[in-house]
Motif scaffolding. Sequence first.
Motif, PDB file in Angstrom:
ATOM      1  N   LEU A 207      65.785  84.893  25.461  1.00 47.77           N
ATOM      2  CA  LEU A 207      65.195  85.083  26.845  1.00 47.77           C
ATOM      3  C   LEU A 207      64.540  86.386  26.878  1.00 47.77           C
ATOM      4  CD1 LEU A 207      68.646  84.484  28.719  1.00 47.77           C
ATOM      5  CD2 LEU A 207      66.695  82.926  28.542  1.00 47.77           C
ATOM      6  N   HIS A 208      63.432  86.502  27.454  1.00 51.52           N
ATOM      7  CA  HIS A 208      62.664  87.601  27.732  1.00 51.52           C
ATOM      8  C   HIS A 208      62.942  87.991  29.343  1.00 51.52           C
ATOM      9  CE1 HIS A 208      60.418  87.629  23.741  1.00 51.52           C
ATOM     10  NE2 HIS A 208      61.088  86.304  24.109  1.00 51.52           N
ATOM     11  N   ILE A 209      63.324  89.324  29.658  1.00 49.26           N
ATOM     12  CA  ILE A 209      63.556  89.841  31.076  1.00 49.26           C
ATOM     13  C   ILE A 209      62.948  91.030  31.136  1.00 49.26           C
ATOM     14  CG2 ILE A 209      65.510  88.334  31.047  1.00 49.26           C
ATOM     15  CD1 ILE A 209      67.170  91.204  30.857  1.00 49.26           C
TER      16      ILE A 209
ATOM     17  N   VAL B 115      72.422  83.924  21.862  1.00 51.05           N
ATOM     18  CA  VAL B 115      71.682  83.985  22.878  1.00 51.05           C
ATOM     19  C   VAL B 115      71.111  85.718  22.597  1.00 51.05           C
ATOM     20  CG1 VAL B 115      71.469  84.615  25.389  1.00 51.05           C
ATOM     21  CG2 VAL B 115      73.371  83.001  24.646  1.00 51.05           C
ATOM     22  N   ILE B 116      69.908  85.587  22.442  1.00 49.64           N
ATOM     23  CA  ILE B 116      69.016  86.825  22.336  1.00 49.64           C
ATOM     24  C   ILE B 116      68.297  86.988  23.570  1.00 49.64           C
ATOM     25  CG2 ILE B 116      67.164  87.901  20.987  1.00 49.64           C
ATOM     26  CD1 ILE B 116      67.664  85.585  18.819  1.00 49.64           C
ATOM     27  N   VAL B 117      68.691  88.479  23.874  1.00 46.89           N
ATOM     28  CA  VAL B 117      68.234  88.958  25.367  1.00 46.89           C
ATOM     29  C   VAL B 117      67.284  89.813  24.944  1.00 46.89           C
ATOM     30  CG1 VAL B 117      68.579  89.991  27.539  1.00 46.89           C
ATOM     31  CG2 VAL B 117      70.310  88.088  26.650  1.00 46.89           C
ATOM     32  N   LYS B 118      66.059  89.816  25.135  1.00 46.58           N
ATOM     33  CA  LYS B 118      64.717  90.747  24.914  1.00 46.58           C
ATOM     34  C   LYS B 118      64.443  91.038  26.205  1.00 46.58           C
ATOM     35  CE  LYS B 118      63.353  88.811  20.419  1.00 46.58           C
ATOM     36  NZ  LYS B 118      62.549  88.639  19.636  1.00 46.58           N
TER      37      LYS B 118
ATOM     38  N   ALA C 291      75.038  91.479  28.191  1.00 47.35           N
ATOM     39  CA  ALA C 291      76.007  90.820  27.828  1.00 47.35           C
ATOM     40  C   ALA C 291      76.471  89.978  28.888  1.00 47.35           C
ATOM     41  CB  ALA C 291      77.560  91.844  27.640  1.00 47.35           C
ATOM     42  N   SER C 292      76.141  90.156  30.272  1.00 47.36           N
ATOM     43  CA  SER C 292      76.609  89.225  31.207  1.00 47.36           C
ATOM     44  C   SER C 292      75.736  87.905  31.174  1.00 47.36           C
ATOM     45  CB  SER C 292      76.236  90.141  32.626  1.00 47.36           C
ATOM     46  OG  SER C 292      76.264  89.109  33.722  1.00 47.36           O
TER      47      SER C 292
END
Length: 82
Positions: A37-39, A73-76, A52-53
């Motif tokens: 995910l890219h945020i 899950v990769i959060v970028k 984390a959430s």
Amino acid sequence: MVASGSKQKILGKIQKNEPIDTGIKVYGDAGGLKVELHIIVTYGMNINAIAASITEKVKYIVKENTGITVNKVIVKIDGIKE
């Protein structure tokens, strides 16, 4: 979500609409998935807590709705807005 690459960001600006790439990539099969995910986050927010959430929520929702386990899950973080 935001575009995950500079090419998608440029296309979005030129076309003045939603980029083709929405910032979500899913890899894997029915045995397990990897979600990227890219945020963009708001300035002053706790990035670790947000990531984390999001990670726990994605794992839970995908498992509940599809029965498929999300292994990673990769959060970028692609930016910070004020």
